[in-house]
Scaffold this motif. Structure first.
Motif, PDB file in Angstrom:
ATOM      1  N   GLU A 135      -8.974   4.751  -1.844  1.00 55.11           N
ATOM      2  CA  GLU A 135      -8.927   6.282  -1.787  1.00 55.11           C
ATOM      3  C   GLU A 135      -9.730   6.223  -0.892  1.00 55.11           C
ATOM      4  O   GLU A 135     -10.740   6.585  -0.884  1.00 55.11           O
ATOM      5  CB  GLU A 135      -8.652   6.721  -2.475  1.00 55.11           C
ATOM      6  N   SER A 155       1.013  -0.882  -0.067  1.00 53.82           N
ATOM      7  CA  SER A 155       0.128  -0.007  -0.177  1.00 53.82           C
ATOM      8  C   SER A 155       0.964   1.080  -0.105  1.00 53.82           C
ATOM      9  O   SER A 155       2.074   0.802   0.199  1.00 53.82           O
ATOM     10  CB  SER A 155      -0.694  -0.083   0.836  1.00 53.82           C
ATOM     11  N   TYR A 200     -11.579  -2.598  -4.529  1.00 51.37           N
ATOM     12  CA  TYR A 200     -11.390  -2.632  -5.451  1.00 51.37           C
ATOM     13  C   TYR A 200     -11.199  -1.158  -6.066  1.00 51.37           C
ATOM     14  O   TYR A 200     -12.710  -1.117  -6.850  1.00 51.37           O
ATOM     15  CB  TYR A 200     -12.198  -3.888  -6.794  1.00 51.37           C
ATOM     16  N   GLY A 201     -10.799  -0.199  -6.083  1.00 54.68           N
ATOM     17  CA  GLY A 201     -11.178   0.864  -6.146  1.00 54.68           C
ATOM     18  C   GLY A 201     -11.673   1.938  -5.963  1.00 54.68           C
ATOM     19  O   GLY A 201     -12.023   2.608  -6.626  1.00 54.68           O
ATOM     20  N   GLU A 261      -7.265  -3.638  -3.251  1.00 59.02           N
ATOM     21  CA  GLU A 261      -6.723  -2.914  -4.015  1.00 59.02           C
ATOM     22  C   GLU A 261      -7.170  -1.577  -4.353  1.00 59.02           C
ATOM     23  O   GLU A 261      -8.946  -1.330  -5.021  1.00 59.02           O
ATOM     24  CB  GLU A 261      -6.712  -3.572  -5.385  1.00 59.02           C
ATOM     25  N   GLY A 262      -6.708  -0.304  -4.596  1.00 54.64           N
ATOM     26  CA  GLY A 262      -6.429   0.015  -5.246  1.00 54.64           C
ATOM     27  C   GLY A 262      -7.939   1.574  -4.941  1.00 54.64           C
ATOM     28  O   GLY A 262      -8.329   2.630  -5.091  1.00 54.64           O
ATOM     29  N   ASN A 268      -3.984   2.210  -2.248  1.00 58.75           N
ATOM     30  CA  ASN A 268      -3.565   3.197  -2.621  1.00 58.75           C
ATOM     31  C   ASN A 268      -3.599   4.697  -1.499  1.00 58.75           C
ATOM     32  O   ASN A 268      -2.623   5.627  -1.262  1.00 58.75           O
ATOM     33  CB  ASN A 268      -4.205   4.140  -4.290  1.00 58.75           C
TER      34      ASN A 268
END
Length: 693
Positions: A259, A219, A273-274, A256-257, A237
Motif C-alpha cells: 500500500e 491488484s 511483501y506488505g 504483494e500486499g 492492495n
C-alpha cells in the motif's frame, strides 16, 4: 475516417499526452460494430470508440465502453511475461475515456478510467484503475481552484513538521537537504516553493499513464498513478497519488500486499511483501521489503529498508536497515549507514513537546539493541556499542567507537577505532557501497570513499579537540560539563566522558590524513611530471593549488561540496540566477565536474595541516611520501589481521569439526578475495607514491 478534436474540449490535455498513430485513428465499420456486439460488447456511443489498423474485432469480448476510447493495433497474438501468457485484446472490462496502445492486453479490468496505456502492456485482474481530474501523481503542488490545505508535504527530520519539504518527480537527496536544512533562509524557502509549484502545469485534466511493456496484475486499486515503462506490479492492495519511475533498462517492481500513498518512486526500485509507505520518496535503485513502514521520509539511492518502521527521516544514499524490531524517527542520516536489530533511535520522549532530531554523519552504525534520545549528533563513521544511552549525545570524533560503561557510570569514546582495530571493515565499506550502485541513470554523483573531504575535515577538528591530551596513553576524562552546556558538550549529563588512549587516536588520525592527502595528490603530481614539471617545482604547484586553510565541506545528499559553494548555490537560487530545478541540478553537475580539482585543493591544505607548516616544501613532500608508502603496507597488513581475527576466534571455530571444515565454509583470511585485492591495490599505490616522491 480520421477523428478531429476541438481545442479546449474535455480531452484537450489528454491529446497533448498522446502521440497519434501514423495513420491516425478511424471510426469502426458497420461490420466491426456488428462483430463487437455479437461478442457481447457495449458502447455508450460507437462513434466514440476509435481504432487503428490492424484491428481484429474478434479480440474484443464482453466489455463496456464509455466516453472517447481509442485503441491501437489489435492483432491475434499472445503477450508473455514470465509464466503469464495472455492474448492481445480486451475482455471482461469496463473502459472509460482511455487510450490503449498497440498490442496491449486488458483482461478482467473491472474499472479503468482516464488512462493512457502504452504498447505491449498487460493489465490483468484489476479492480480499479482511475485518474481524477486533479491528479498530481505524487508531486507537492496544487491544481487550479484547490485550497493550499490539500498540498502534500513531507515532514522530514522533525516530527513537528518544521522542516517539511515538497516532493516532486526528479527530486534528489541534495534538493531535500537544501530545503530541510536551511530553514532560517526565508528567501530560499519561498523560492523553492515557487520553483516547485512552477515546475508543473496547474491545469486540471491530465490523464494517468502506464508505460510501454508494463505488467500490472492481480491488484486492487490504482488511483492517480503514473507508471513508467517496463514496470511490474503484482498483488498490490492500494497505489494512490504516485509517480513510479521505470524504464525497460531499469524496471521498478511493486509486489504483494503493498500500500503506497502520496509518493515518488525512483528508477529500478522494488517494493515487496506488505510494505506501507505514505508521503515518501524512494531514490533510484532502492528497496522496501518484508512489511517495512516508511512515512514522511526521503530514502536516498541504493538503499534498502525491510521489516521496520521509519518515520520523519531524511536519509542519504546507501542506507541499510533490515530488521523487524528497529525503529528510526526524526533523523538526518547521511548515508552509508547500517541500522542493527533492536535499535530504537529517537523513540524516547524526553520532553512534553514533540521530540527533536538526530543527525548522523556518513557510515553511522548503531549496534544491536541500541537506544538513543533526541537530540543527538554524530560525526561520520561512528559505531555505537550495544547500550541504552541515557542522555543526548554529541560525538565530534569520526571513526569512533562509543560505549556506555554502566559499571563505572560514564560515557566512553575510542576515537579512530575503525582505523586502529577493524581496517578490513573500514576499507571494505567504500568498496561495498560502490559495488551496490547499480543505477544506470544516477540522479546525483555520490562519494563512496570513507576518507574524503568531509571526513578529513572532521578529523582535523577532532585533532584540535584532542590537542590537550595528545600525549596521554590511558583513559582520559575530557568533560564533566553537567547540565549547563558550557564548554564542549558530549553528553547531556553530569557524569564523566572518557576518551581511550588519546595519543594513539591522534596518531591514527594523522595517519588517515596523510594517507588521504598523498593518495589524492598522486594523480595530479603524476600528470604534472608527465607535462615536464621538475620534481623541485612540485611543492610550489601544490602550494598554489591549496586553499588558505582546511575548509568545511557539506555532505549535500551524498555529493560533497565546499561550504562556500553551498552559500553561493543558496544565493543564486534566491536571486533567481538558478530559476528552476533543472538549473539547480545543472549546478550540482557543474560542482561534480569541479570535484576532483576542489578535492585536490583540500588535500593540499590537509597536507600542510599534517605537516604543521604554512607551506609545503620539498622536505615535507618527501617525508609525507615516505611515510605514506609505509602506511600503504600497514593498511594491507591490518586488513589481513582484522580479517584473521575470525579464524583465530575459538568460539567461531567451536561449531566446526576441524579447521579444514571451517575454511571450506567461510574461507581462510589469506585467501579472502578482498584481502588479496587490498594487497594488490596498496602495493600499486606504494609504487605510484614512490614514483612522485
Amino acid at each position: 475516417m480520421s477523428q478531429g478534436f476541438v481545442p479546449g474540449d474535455e480531452y484537450a490535455l489528454r491529446n497533448t499526452q498522446v502521440q497519434p498513430p501514423p495513420g491516425g485513428w478511424r471510426n469502426l465499420t458497420s461490420q466491426e460494430v456488428e462483430r463487437l456486439v455479437k461478442n457481447n460488447n457495449y458502447a455508450e456511443n460507437w462513434d466514440s470508440l476509435l481504432v487503428t489498423d490492424p484491428f481484429d474485432a474478434g479480440q474484443i469480448r464482453n466489455n463496456r465502453f464509455f466516453g472517447l476510447v481509442r485503441l491501437g493495433a489489435v492483432r491475434d497474438v499472445v503477450l508473455e511475461y514470465h509464466d503469464l501468457l495472455l492474448p492481445v485484446g480486451i475482455s471482461n472490462s469496463l473502459i472509460i475515456s482511455c487510450d490503449i496502445g498497440n498490442d496491449a492486453a486488458l483482461h478482467n479490468v473491472s474499472y479503468i478510467a482516464h488512462y493512457i496505456v502504452g504498447d505491449r502492456t498487460i493489465l490483468f485482474n484489476l479492480d480499479e484503475v482511475h485518474t481524477t481530474n486533479h491528479a498530481k501523481f505524487g508531486n507537492g503542488i496544487v491544481k487550479e481552484g484547490e485550497p493550499e490545505e490539500v498540498r502534500i508535504w513531507l515532514e522530514v527530520m522533525n516530527e513537528g513538521g518544521d522542516r517539511k519539504i515538497l516532493p516532486f518527480d526528479g527530486m534528489v537527496s541534495a534538493d531535500a537537504y537544501l530545503w530541510a536544512r536551511y530553514r532560517d533562509d526565508r528567501a530560499l524557502q519561498t523560492r523553492l516553493l515557487e520553483i516547485t509549484q512552477g515546475a508543473f502545469d496547474p491545469r486540471r485534466g491530465y490523464y494517468g499513464t502506464i508505460g510501454n511493456g508494463s505488467v500490472i496484475k492481480n491488484s486492487r486499486i490504482l488511483k492517480d498513478v503514473k507508471v513508467g515503462e517496463g514496470c511490474y506490479i503484482k498483488g498490490a492492495n492500494k497505489l494512490k497519488n504516485l509517480t513510479i519511475n521505470s524504464s525497460l533498462h531499469e524496471p521498478s517492481q511493486i509486489g504483494e500486499g503493498v500500500e503506497l500513498v502520496n509518493g515518488i518512486i525512483g528508477y529500478g526500485c522494488s517494493v515487496f511483501y506488505g510494505c506501507k509507505a505514505v508521503r515518501f520518496i524512494l531514490g533510484n535503485n532502492s528497496s522496501l521489503k518484508y512489511g517495512a513502514r516508511l512515512i514522511n521520509s526521503f530514502l536516498g539511492d541504493n538503499s534498502t529498508i525491510s521489516c521496520c518502521e521509519v518515520l520523519n527521516n531524511l536519509i542519504f544514499p546507501a542506507h541499510e536497515q533490515h530488521h523487524n524490531n528497529s525503529f528510526l524517527v526524526a533523523a538526518l542520516v547521511k548515508g552509508q549507514s547500517n541500522i542493527a536489530a533492536g535499535a530504537t533511535l529517537g523513540s524516547n520522549h524526553n520532553s512534553r513537546a514533540n521530540d527533536n532530531e538526530i543527525e548522523a554523519g556518513r557510515g553511522f552504525w548503531p549496534g544491536l539493541a541500541t537506544s538513543i534520545k533526541h537530540s543527538s549528533r554524530f560525526a561520520s563513521f561512528v559505531l555505537l556499542a550495544k547500550a541504552d544511552y541515557p542522555a543526548e549525545l554529541n560525538i565530534p570524533f569520526p571513526f569512533a567507537l562509543v560505549s556506555n560503561n554502566v559499571s563505572r557510570d560514564r560515557l566512553e569514546i575510542a576515537p579512530a577505532f575503525w582505523w586502529r582495530h577493524n581496517m578490513y571493515a573500514l576499507q571494505r565499506n567504500g568498496w561495498k557501497v560502490r559495488h551496490r550502485d547499480r543505477r544506470l541513470s544516477p540522479g546525483q554523483i555520490i562519494e563512496f570513499d570513507v576518507l574524503a573531504p568531509d571526513t578529513t575535515g572532521e578529523i582535523c577538528q577532532a585533532l584540535k579537540i584532542l590537542e590537550p591530551w595528545k600525549d596521554a596513553e590511558g583513559p582520559v576524562e575530557i568533560a564533566r560539563e553537567g547540565m549547563s552546556g558550557e564548554g564542549p558538550c558530549y553528553e547531556r549529563s553530569r557524569r564523566p566522558v572518557v576518551v581511550h588512549n588519546p595519543a594513539a587516536a591522534c596518531q591514527a588520525y594523522r595517519e588517515m590524513l596523510l594517507t588521504w592527502a598523498v593518495t589524492t595528490l598522486v594523480p595530479q603530481v603524476e600528470e604534472l611530471l608527465q607535462q615536464g614539471l621538475s620534481r623541485e617545482d612540485i611543492p610550489r604547484r601544490l602550494n598554489a593549488m591549496a586553499g588558505e586553510a582546511v575548509g568545511e565541506w557539506v555532505n549535500l545528499g551524498g555529493q560533497l561540496v565546499p561550504e562556500e559553494e553551498v552559500r553561493r548555490l543558496r544565493r543564486d537560487i534566491t536571486r533567481g540566477t538558478l530559476a528552476d530545478w533543472e538549473s539547480i541540478h545543472g549546478r550540482y553537475r557543474e560542482l561534480q565536474d569541479r570535484y576532483e580539482a576542489l578535492k585536490r585543493s583540500h588535500a593540499a591544505a590537509v597536507l600542510r595541516f599534517w605537516g604543521g607548516q604554512e607551506e609545503i616544501d620539498s622536505s615535507l613532500w618527501t617525508r609525507a611520501c615516505g611515510e605514506a608508502i609505509g602506511l600503504q603496507e600497514m593498511i594491507a597488513e591490518r586488513v589481513y589481521l582484522s580479517r584473521r581475527k575470525d579464524d583465530q576466534n575459538p568460539f567461531r571455530r567451536a561449531t566446526y569439526r576441524c579447521a579444514e571444515e571451517m575454511y571450506a565454509v567461510v574461507g581462510a583470511a589469506e585467501e579472502n578475495s578482498f584481502v588479496v585485492q587490498i594487497r594488490e591495490e596498496t602495493k600499486e599505490m606504494a609504487r605510484r607514491i614512490a614514483g612522485v616522491s
